[in-house]
Write an enzyme that holds these catalytic residues in place. Structure first.
Site, PDB file in Angstrom:
ATOM      1  CG  ASP A   1      -2.558 -12.843   5.755  1.00  0.00           C
ATOM      2  OD1 ASP A   1      -3.097 -13.943   5.913  1.00  0.00           O
ATOM      3  OD2 ASP A   1      -3.164 -11.852   5.292  1.00  0.00           O
TER       4      ASP A   1
ATOM      5  CE1 TYR B   1      -3.987  -2.020   0.119  1.00  0.00           C
ATOM      6  CE2 TYR B   1      -2.994  -3.134   1.999  1.00  0.00           C
ATOM      7  CZ  TYR B   1      -3.979  -3.059   1.033  1.00  0.00           C
ATOM      8  OH  TYR B   1      -4.945  -4.038   0.962  1.00  0.00           O
TER       9      TYR B   1
ATOM     10  CG  HIS C   1       2.933  -7.460  -2.770  1.00  0.00           C
ATOM     11  ND1 HIS C   1       1.781  -7.155  -2.094  1.00  0.00           N
ATOM     12  CD2 HIS C   1       3.890  -7.560  -1.828  1.00  0.00           C
ATOM     13  CE1 HIS C   1       2.037  -7.082  -0.803  1.00  0.00           C
ATOM     14  NE2 HIS C   1       3.306  -7.305  -0.609  1.00  0.00           N
TER      15      HIS C   1
ATOM     16  CE1 TYR D   1      -8.705  -4.002   2.363  1.00  0.00           C
ATOM     17  CE2 TYR D   1      -8.912  -2.954   4.496  1.00  0.00           C
ATOM     18  CZ  TYR D   1      -8.259  -3.833   3.655  1.00  0.00           C
ATOM     19  OH  TYR D   1      -7.168  -4.529   4.111  1.00  0.00           O
ATOM     20  NE  ARG D   2      -4.460  -1.117   4.599  1.00  0.00           N
ATOM     21  CZ  ARG D   2      -3.938  -2.086   5.356  1.00  0.00           C
ATOM     22  NH1 ARG D   2      -4.522  -3.268   5.412  1.00  0.00           N
ATOM     23  NH2 ARG D   2      -2.849  -1.881   6.051  1.00  0.00           N
TER      24      ARG D   2
END
Ligand code: ADP
Length: 611
Positions: free
Chosen positions: A204, A144, A447, A528-529
């Site tokens: 995770d 992000y 990623h 959502y993000r």
């Protein structure tokens, strides 16, 4: 495989790894580096990236003043070669998973406050000098934007390094209060050390900040997986430097003590203000309370479903099970291709052709693996005593038996190194590192996440899935969907993996992201993000009634942060000083595309002149 230098341990560094995981971390690092073809760093092409509208002299003066306030060693210029590192040795200078040029989304310097008072001093300094600051807790917001500020040249305020205390664990209230630098690993280890009967809830990967993840509204996998929902009370420095406590914390305790119900009752009296400090740039959170879960019996399991077309039916069966509380946690539903990549083998191990791994190749490999030839894999966990778990599992198996060919596995049915065993740990509050494995998929792996929300309804889930299938195929990128499914909504999270050294691949990824956001929004679904590069585009999809929500956010921003110093642009919220002056990266703007080849996402000359 060459052995790399040992990863930092939690004994030596607040952001290090639990001693119990040192070997696993070493192995993960060695594997990741064996798949790396680019050098650790290259000489910088540019010097320190100055904050916007700041001259070199003014910046030097400002840094001198900041050093005076925090101590010489606690302000570090970002003038050395940039090192992407890896998960446990991540940079706080730029986005380690850079999509644009490595030197574009960079800070000018890093400040290390040691206390709330220090944070107030930094904020006051930023207002005085008109320099944007960007707070991070641990900076492991990978996928992000990591630690990168949205406005290049901002000063990153790295809270975690010197503010990493577990301030309190209240065994009677089953709660804790932490500072930004407390990781899941650290909180878990401390609870074990004190021999307390509590679980934490971790995502995770366990290296992130408990506080940072919650304010970014991250999720985990025990029954307390809504991290922001499990928080209770905050201490926040506002963009003017004023100090605020939310919830019951606003009522002073006796004789200057903290309020005794600060971690018991989140809402207290008046408007519930905590929400505005999540996914925003309205304050710097310096302490936060969390509820802890009591230990309980648990049983993880895996279900497999044979056909790709089973997808909407699986979602339909999950909905009532989740709404009735029969499913114990937020389960994950993954496409079988994820079984391949979570082994940690690179893509080339499975397939050496061009483009995404074809379905028949996935099928061939899956049929040799414990999951067998299937399409969807469901990871769930049930909680309670043995009898309760057995009853719940009987109901679950009976519900899923409506899908022909579904199979049920317990951890004993799969090899010890199977992913199900790591799920069993995460779902019982034990932080692990397993999720790093899929990063070996590509050389120099990076990623991004694409994370839309849909109702838990087969037809909605199918619409978003179809968009993903079509657009991933269009751009030649493997589709890795992981769905976290609750009773009424699901997070459809796609993990887009790319090679950081390939501009061509980055451009495809950018085109894919832009189109995914636009197409899903057209169908009525939103993220959502998102990665900070797509914050504006995503924020503008929430545009009901002439962008009423954004206008509301901007009103709050301008009231709280009149000089626009705190994380301008985070979540698409720009202060007055920057708004409408070329900083916003909206759909159709190809600055990200150009910046991948070495340009910049800052406003062009023409637009900058208006700032
Ligand atoms: P983590 O290590 O938990 O993944 P980060 O420290 O990267 O989290 O935080 C995620 C994002 O949330 C950051 O990029 C930053 O924008 C914001 N953030 C993190 N910590 C704070 C804080 N204490 N106060 C305000 N915003 C924060």
């Amino acid at each position: 495989m060459k052995s790399q230098s040992p990863p930092p341990s939690l004994d030596a560094r607040y952001s290090g790894i639990s001693p119990r995981l040192v070997k696993i971390a070493q192995n993960a690092k060695d594997k990741l580096y064996s798949n790396k073809t680019v050098p650790e760093s290259v000489p910088r092409r540019h010097g320190v990236r100055l904050p916007p509208d700041t001259t070199g002299e003014a910046f030097d003066e400002a840094i001198k003043a900041l050093r005076k306030a925090l101590g010489e060693d606690n302000v570090v210029l970002n003038d050395k070669p940039l090192v992407d590192g890896w998960y446990l040795e991540h940079p706080n200078t730029h986005d380690a998973f850079h999509l644009v040029d490595q030197e574009d989304l960079v800070s000018s310097a890093t400040a290390y406050p040691a206390s709330t008072a220090d944070v107030q001093a930094v904020v006051k300094w930023a207002n005085e000098h008109g320099i944007p600051i960007y707070p991070i807790s641990m900076g492991r917001n990978v996928g992000y934007g990591g630690t990168a500020p949205r406005v290049p040249g901002s000063v990153v305020v790295d809270l975690g390094k010197r503010m990493n205390k577990i301030i309190n664990i209240d065994a009677e209230n089953a709660s804790c209060v932490v500072e930004p630098g407390v990781s899941y690993f650290a909180l878990y280890d401390e609870i074990q050390r004190r021999n307390l009967p509590f679980w934490i809830d971790c995502p995770d990967l366990g290296g992130g900040s408990v506080l940072g993840n919650a304010i970014d509204r991250g999720v985990g996998y025990t029954p307390m997986g809504d991290h922001f929902g499990a928080h209770c009370g905050m201490e926040v420095v506002l963009p003017t430097g004023e100090l605020l406590r939310t919830g019951m914390g606003a009522l002073p305790g006796k004789d200057g003590a903290d309020n005794p119900t600060w971690q018991s009752f989140p809402a207290a009296y008046g408007p519930y203000s905590d929400g505005i400090f999540s996914q925003s740039n309205f304050g710097i959170v310096c302490q936060m309370g969390f509820h802890l879960m009591h230990e309980t019996g648990h049983q993880s399991y895996m279900l497999t479903f044979p056909r790709d077309e089973d997808f909407p039916d699986i979602v339909e069966i999950i909905r009532p099970l989740a709404q009735k509380g029969i499913l114990g946690n937020i389960p994950q539903l993954r496409h079988v291709v994820q079984e391949l990549n979570v082994t940690g083998h690179p893509k080339s191990h499975w397939y050496s052709g061009p483009g995404p791994v074809p379905r028949d190749v996935i099928r061939k490999h899956a049929s040799q693996m414990p999951c067998g030839d299937c399409a969807w894999v469901f990871y769930g966990t049930q909680y309670g005593d043995e009898t309760a778990i057995k009853t719940q599992l009987d109901v679950i198996k009976s519900a899923f038996s409506a899908i022909n060919g579904f199979k049920f596995f317990l951890p004993l049915d799969v090899p010890p190194d199977h992913y199900l065993n790591d799920r069993a740990l995460v779902c019982s509050g034990v932080p692990v590192l397993r999720e790093l494995e899929w990063l070996n998929w590509k050389p120099n792996s990076a990623h991004l996440f694409f994370s839309p929300i849909t109702p838990t309804r087969g037809r909605d889930a199918q619409i978003v899935h179809d968009i993903n299938v079509r657009l991933h195929a269009k751009y030649g990128i493997d589709l890795f969907p992981t769905l976290c499914i609750a009773g009424r909504e699901m997070h459809y999270i796609t993990n887009i993996i790319y090679d950081r050294s390939s501009d061509e691949e980055k451009r495809r990824v950018n085109a894919l992201m832009t189109e995914l956001i636009a197409e899903t929004a057209r169908e009525g679904y939103g993220e959502y993000r998102t990665h900070l590069l797509y914050a504006d585009q995503v924020a503008r999809t929430y545009n009901w009634n002439d962008n009423a929500l954004m206008r509301f956010n901007e009103t709050i921003k301008d009231a709280l942060d009149p000089n626009g110093i705190l994380a301008p642009g985070r979540n698409g919220i720009w202060p007055k000083k920057y708004r409408g002056k070329g900083w916003e990266l909206l759909a159709g703007d190809d600055r990200i595309h150009k910046a991948i080849g070495g340009g910049t996402i800052a406003p062009s000359r023409a637009t900058k002149a208006k700032l």
